[in-house]
Write a protein that holds these residues in place. Structure first.
Motif, PDB file in Angstrom:
ATOM      1  N   MET A  34       0.827  -1.208   0.000  1.00  0.00           N
ATOM      2  CA  MET A  34       0.000   0.000   0.000  1.00  0.00           C
ATOM      3  C   MET A  34       0.861   1.257   0.000  1.00  0.00           C
ATOM      4  O   MET A  34       0.533   2.239  -0.671  1.00  0.00           O
ATOM      5  CB  MET A  34      -0.950  -0.025   1.201  1.00  0.00           C
ATOM      6  CG  MET A  34      -2.036  -1.087   1.099  1.00  0.00           C
ATOM      7  SD  MET A  34      -3.340  -0.959   2.346  1.00  0.00           S
ATOM      8  CE  MET A  34      -2.408  -1.348   3.834  1.00  0.00           C
ATOM      9  N   ASN A  35       1.960   1.221   0.738  1.00  0.00           N
ATOM     10  CA  ASN A  35       2.871   2.371   0.727  1.00  0.00           C
ATOM     11  C   ASN A  35       3.481   2.585  -0.651  1.00  0.00           C
ATOM     12  O   ASN A  35       3.605   3.712  -1.134  1.00  0.00           O
ATOM     13  CB  ASN A  35       3.985   2.170   1.757  1.00  0.00           C
ATOM     14  CG  ASN A  35       3.496   2.348   3.184  1.00  0.00           C
ATOM     15  OD1 ASN A  35       2.545   3.086   3.429  1.00  0.00           O
ATOM     16  ND2 ASN A  35       4.124   1.664   4.122  1.00  0.00           N
ATOM     17  N   THR A  36       3.876   1.460  -1.292  1.00  0.00           N
ATOM     18  CA  THR A  36       4.452   1.560  -2.641  1.00  0.00           C
ATOM     19  C   THR A  36       3.441   2.113  -3.629  1.00  0.00           C
ATOM     20  O   THR A  36       3.758   2.982  -4.454  1.00  0.00           O
ATOM     21  CB  THR A  36       4.942   0.184  -3.102  1.00  0.00           C
ATOM     22  OG1 THR A  36       5.878  -0.330  -2.156  1.00  0.00           O
ATOM     23  CG2 THR A  36       5.609   0.277  -4.461  1.00  0.00           C
ATOM     24  N   THR A  37       2.220   1.594  -3.559  1.00  0.00           N
ATOM     25  CA  THR A  37       1.161   2.078  -4.456  1.00  0.00           C
ATOM     26  C   THR A  37       0.885   3.555  -4.233  1.00  0.00           C
ATOM     27  O   THR A  37       0.761   4.330  -5.193  1.00  0.00           O
ATOM     28  CB  THR A  37      -0.118   1.260  -4.238  1.00  0.00           C
ATOM     29  OG1 THR A  37       0.155  -0.114  -4.471  1.00  0.00           O
ATOM     30  CG2 THR A  37      -1.209   1.719  -5.184  1.00  0.00           C
ATOM     31  N   TYR A  38       0.808   3.949  -2.985  1.00  0.00           N
ATOM     32  CA  TYR A  38       0.546   5.353  -2.677  1.00  0.00           C
ATOM     33  C   TYR A  38       1.692   6.234  -3.183  1.00  0.00           C
ATOM     34  O   TYR A  38       1.455   7.325  -3.727  1.00  0.00           O
ATOM     35  CB  TYR A  38       0.362   5.539  -1.181  1.00  0.00           C
ATOM     36  CG  TYR A  38       0.093   6.971  -0.790  1.00  0.00           C
ATOM     37  CD1 TYR A  38      -1.174   7.524  -0.947  1.00  0.00           C
ATOM     38  CD2 TYR A  38       1.122   7.775  -0.290  1.00  0.00           C
ATOM     39  CE1 TYR A  38      -1.417   8.844  -0.609  1.00  0.00           C
ATOM     40  CE2 TYR A  38       0.883   9.095   0.043  1.00  0.00           C
ATOM     41  CZ  TYR A  38      -0.383   9.628  -0.115  1.00  0.00           C
ATOM     42  OH  TYR A  38      -0.622  10.922   0.208  1.00  0.00           O
ATOM     43  N   THR A  39       2.920   5.749  -3.025  1.00  0.00           N
ATOM     44  CA  THR A  39       4.073   6.532  -3.500  1.00  0.00           C
ATOM     45  C   THR A  39       4.035   6.688  -5.017  1.00  0.00           C
ATOM     46  O   THR A  39       4.286   7.775  -5.550  1.00  0.00           O
ATOM     47  CB  THR A  39       5.384   5.848  -3.071  1.00  0.00           C
ATOM     48  OG1 THR A  39       5.391   5.691  -1.648  1.00  0.00           O
ATOM     49  CG2 THR A  39       6.580   6.671  -3.488  1.00  0.00           C
TER      50      THR A  39
END
Length: 953
Positions: free
Chosen positions: A796-801
């Motif tokens: 989720m952090n990667t997607t948000y980034t």
């Protein structure tokens, strides 16, 4: 058997090596190196006869020829290069023994010589291309055409290869120039007949993508054609609009094997922006009507779009080269964005984006802006020119929403909502006119009226001339009446302008959805509900009527636009919601009907139709309320957040699938281990895993609440030694003999209740099978609660980034996609008012059929303006690319400068060396003379001294 990773590395190495293998210096014996240097020296000095004599007397081998050509081309001395090619061509051309002419009869003798000549010419062309030396390349091509025409034709026929069967097709000079972005070399090679020989299968699909009259709907459509279709992609069969049926036959045509590296390099060269630009700019257009088909095939924007879409196909098919094909697709998208960036005003932007290769104006759906939007070219859609274009389509040319104050904007919205209620009456009245107020925008209507007025005036003049000649003048009155009837009234003109202002359609759709949500709340709360009585009120009828019209419209849209409907996440979401509403309402109604209108759901079972239908209806209600967040996509601050939420849900689905697999595997194992302890509360007091349902339930909820190690503990009786230890700790005053007697007789009544219960309950068993159960429980919770949860957080952090880095483009694309839904004529009347649109379509169809009015074709002049503008933009882009590459030419400039300087310096050094030798000779002779003189002087002095001594004596 080699692994795919190793094969992929090998392919990447080959792709890198083939471009540079000819430019490497070959290791040759000193004699051959000396021969090569002498030939080059003679050619540089202009001694062509000496160089020719050396070549004839010592005709070099293939490796020597290759090195000779490499060095002479790298010297960038055009005169020496052309002379060498002429010498080689003259030597390799077969001559007749009688008259010295070309012998065309001895084919066995001609073929090896011809092949050798082709190799020489090809090698020179490739070396000049590798050096990005257009001047030398042009000289080589000119000499090749003059000195060996047959070789040059054969070379063009083989597309840069010395033989049709040669496997090193990557050595095609055009491919090298395109891959390395050598713009001027690409232009020279194309003008001289060199092309990128793309695989026939790929070329056919790309040409179809360029010329098709619809768009590739979405990725679902793409994957459908890839994985459910034939192995070899056939876009024309898979994406055709005439049918959606699948091929049921399992028979497939046998295709010849295509080298994936060769395919990639050819596609990379074919889809390079330089090659796309050159093929369009160099297309000669003498007669637009005759050359229109060729111009369409070479349209740089459509061609780049097609290559980007096909690159997506190939990246899915050839997984080993997926990233490479994705890079090709990104380069094509950037190229179209750069072309759009060359426009100078909105007129040029509109001309570029409104172009379509379809002939029908009204039913056209494959304009450039539509293709970019539906095929997912987000960078192109996010361009500020495109955004301004679609904003003007939403607001109209004569309306500027930004010039209004906030207070006036708040007043305009309810005013347009009130005005919308008059639309059905105006549309109904328009049925008795031309029935086109929904379909023809004001600009097109004004253009049509001008055309009709000009036609009418010409007919009036013609009839006046006939009436002066004594003919009947009744036709004049009819023409005047016809012209008067076709004048647009103020009322209809006012409503036509408002109806074709799509921006305010958004507020109408929002208002209707707000009414639906309000009625839905009333239906769920049901303030007029009576206990044990099933009654239907007006808000229930309103709710059911609205969602049934919504469902009907979804079905109509699926039938009308097919795959395009599923391009939007919200379309699929809405369809599922409306289907749930319909199923829930029908099942709930059936449940009440079989109970004679009673409403005692609290007394009925959970599987009763009324309760099942009410549950489905409640789920659909939740989805309907959540669906309203899509309107916030239009807001700049909230839109990117909603996009991130939707993208993150994909990560949740992936992790959840992994969890389900682990969950099933561990549940089966734990259930099998604890099944023997069912109802054995002594050994297994918790009885958590005593059944399959309890086991699966316990393991599922552990994902959200890990812990409870006692759930998997197997207990056993204490051993005598353990009991004795417990008793000793409970009462230290007891002797060992009494403790042993108590243990053997199991009489523990003298101890307290806590000690007795502890002995009776036993202790945890750590035997093998019992310990494995505890270990499984710990491993399962560790994987689920630690690994999977943290992986999900990381994803989720990667997607948000990723989304945050391109949030502006993602938001603009999503906003444009929503805007596009309000542009078609039917969007002016959302459900439940859509019935007036269908009625207007029917009336207009009947009127057109009665008039036999053909569909209006596109203006030829408009197409011609489009291609002229596109040619100008492409030339500008090419010139900018050439200017950007000037810095790369400094190295070549240094070489040329060194060549010029070195030639002068060498000549001067040779002259100085000659003078130095002459001076040294003169000095030597002077030294010798001086020594002779000195010797003579010494002799004279000696004689003088002798004479003086004699005189003194």
């Amino acid at each position: 058997m080699s692994s795919p990773l190793k094969e992929n590395r090998g392919d990447r190495y080959r792709m890198k090596r083939v471009i540079t293998q000819l430019s490497l210096q070959k290791e040759l014996p000193k004699e051959k190196e000396s021969l090569i240097n002498r030939i080059i020296q003679h050619l540089d000095d202009g001694d062509v006869d000496l160089a020719k004599r050396l070549i004839r007397n010592n005709y070099p081998e293939d490796d020597v020829k290759e090195e000779l050509i490499r060095k002479i081309v790298n010297s960038r001395n055009n005169f020496a290069v052309t002379q060498l090619i002429e010498i080689m061509a003259e030597f390799l051309t077969p001559l007749d023994t009688v008259d010295g002419g070309t012998n065309g009869t001895d084919n066995n003798f001609n073929k090896p010589r011809l092949k050798q000549n082709i190799k020489v010419l090809r090698s020179a062309i490739i070396h000049a291309t590798l050096n990005d030396d257009p001047e030398t390349l042009e000289a080589i091509l000119e000499v090749g055409k003059k000195s060996s025409k047959e070789c040059f034709k054969k070379l063009l026929h083989n597309q840069g290869l010395s033989d049709e069967n040669e496997k090193t097709s990557r050595m095609n000079p055009m491919i090298i120039a395109c891959v390395q972005d050598f713009c001027r070399c690409v232009k020279l090679l194309y003008r001289n007949g060199f092309l990128v020989d793309l695989c026939k299968e790929d070329l056919k699909q790309i040409e179809y993508l360029i010329t098709m009259d619809h768009v590739v709907a979405n990725d679902w459509h793409l994957y459908y054609s890839l994985y459910l279709g034939s192995k070899h992609i056939n876009i024309e069969a898979e994406l055709g609009t005439k049918t959606m049926k699948r091929q049921t036959s399992f028979k497939k045509k046998l295709h010849q094997y295509v080298d994936p590296v060769d395919r990639y390099l050819k596609f990379l060269a074919f889809s390079s922006p330089i090659y796309i630009s050159v093929t369009f700019v160099e297309t000669e257009c003498t007669n637009f009507v005759m050359d229109e088909k060729l111009l369409k095939l070479n349209d740089p924007i459509r061609k780049a779009f097609a290559c980007a879409t096909f690159a997506k196909y190939l990246s899915t098919t050839y997984v080993q080269q997926s990233n490479e094909y994705k890079k090709v697709g990104r380069a094509c998208k950037e190229f179209t964005e750069d072309l759009l960036d060359q426009c100078e005003d909105m007129g040029e932007v509109k001309l570029i984006l409104n172009y379509s290769n379809s002939e029908d104006v009204e039913q056209c759906e494959n304009t450039n802006w539509n293709v970019a939007l539906w095929e997912g070219h987000k960078e192109f859609v996010g361009h500020h020119y495109y955004q301004q274009f679609i904003w003007e389509k939403m607001t109209g040319d004569t309306f500027d929403w930004g010039n209004y104050f906030f207070f006036w904007k708040l007043l305009l919205i309810p005013a347009y909502l009130v005005l919308f209620l008059l639309y059905p009456f105006v549309i109904f009245l328009d049925f008795f006119r031309e029935a086109d107020i929904l379909f023809v925008p004001p600009v097109i209507k004004e253009t049509e009226q001008k055309k009709k007025t000009s036609v009418m005036m010409s007919s009036i003049v013609e009839i006046s001339l006939h009436s002066l000649a004594g003919e009947d003048g009744r036709e004049l009155v009819a023409s005047e009446e016809y012209g008067y009837e076709n004048q647009e009234g103020r009322v209809f003109g006012y409503f036509r302008e408002r109806i074709h202002r799509p921006f305010f359609r958004i507020f109408v759709h929002i208002a209707i959805e707000a009414v639906f949500i309000l009625s839905l709340i009333y239906s769920l709360v049901d303030p007029k509900d009576k206990k044990f009585t099933a009654e239907t009120h007006f808000y229930d009828y309103l709710t059911y009527g609205l969602f049934m019209t919504f469902l009907f419209e979804d079905i109509v849209e699926v039938c009308r636009i097919k795959w395009k409907f599923f391009s939007s996440f919200w379309n699929s979401y809405s369809l599922f919601t409306h289907v749930l509403f319909a199923i829930g309402g029908v099942v709930q109604g059936y449940g009440f009907s079989i109970m004679d209108g009673e409403d005692a759901r609290n007394l009925w079972g959970g599987n009763h139709p009324a309760n099942v239908g009410a549950t489905l209806f409640a789920i659909a209600s939740t989805m309907a309320v959540v669906r309203t967040i899509r309107w916030f996509l239009l807001l700049r601050k909230v839109g990117p957040v909603i996009i991130c939420v939707i993208r993150v849900l994909k990560d949740v689905v992936i992790v959840f699938i992994l969890f389900i697999i682990l969950y099933i595997g561990f549940s089966l194992a734990i259930y099998a281990m604890y099944k023997p302890f069912r109802n054995d509360k002594f050994h297994y007091p918790e009885q958590t895993m005593y059944s399959a349902s309890e086991t699966f339930s316990s393991l599922f909820w552990r994902f959200f609440d890990p812990g409870e190690a006692a759930s998997v503990e197997i207990r056993r009786n204490f051993t005598n030694q353990e009991i004795e230890k417990i008793l000793k700790e409970a009462d230290p005053s007891l002797s060992d003999e009494s403790i042993q007697n108590m243990t053997q007789t199991a009489s523990f009544s003298s101890f307290d209740i806590q000690t007795r219960e502890m002995i009776e309950e036993g202790t945890r068993s750590l035997e093998f099978s019992h310990f494995v159960g505890i270990a499984f429980w710990a491993v399962y919770q560790g994987i689920v609660a630690i690994i999977l949860i943290n992986i999900l957080i990381a994803l989720m952090n990667t997607t948000y980034t990723k989304i945050s880095q391109v949030s502006d483009i993602e938001w603009k694309y999503s906003k444009s996609f929503m805007y596009a839904k309000f542009l078609p004529p039917q969007a002016a009347l959302p459900p439940p008012f859509r019935w007036f649109y269908y009625l207007a379509c029917l009336v207009r169809w009947l009127k057109n059929r009665r008039r036999s009015t053909p569909s209006q074709p596109r203006n030829v002049l408009e197409k011609q303006k489009y291609f002229e503008l596109l040619r100008k933009l492409t030339k500008t882009k090419m010139q900018l690319d050439i200017e950007d590459s000037v810095e790369d030419d400094f190295d070549d400039l240094r070489k040329d400068f060194k060549n010029v300087v070195n030639k002068d310096v060498v000549k001067k050094l040779e002259f100085l060396e000659k003078k130095n030798e002459e001076l040294s000779k003169n000095l030597l002779s002077c030294q010798q003379d001086n020594s002779l003189i000195l010797n003579k002087l010494e002799k004279i002095l000696l004689k003088l001294e002798d004479k003086q001594e004699e005189s003194n004596a």
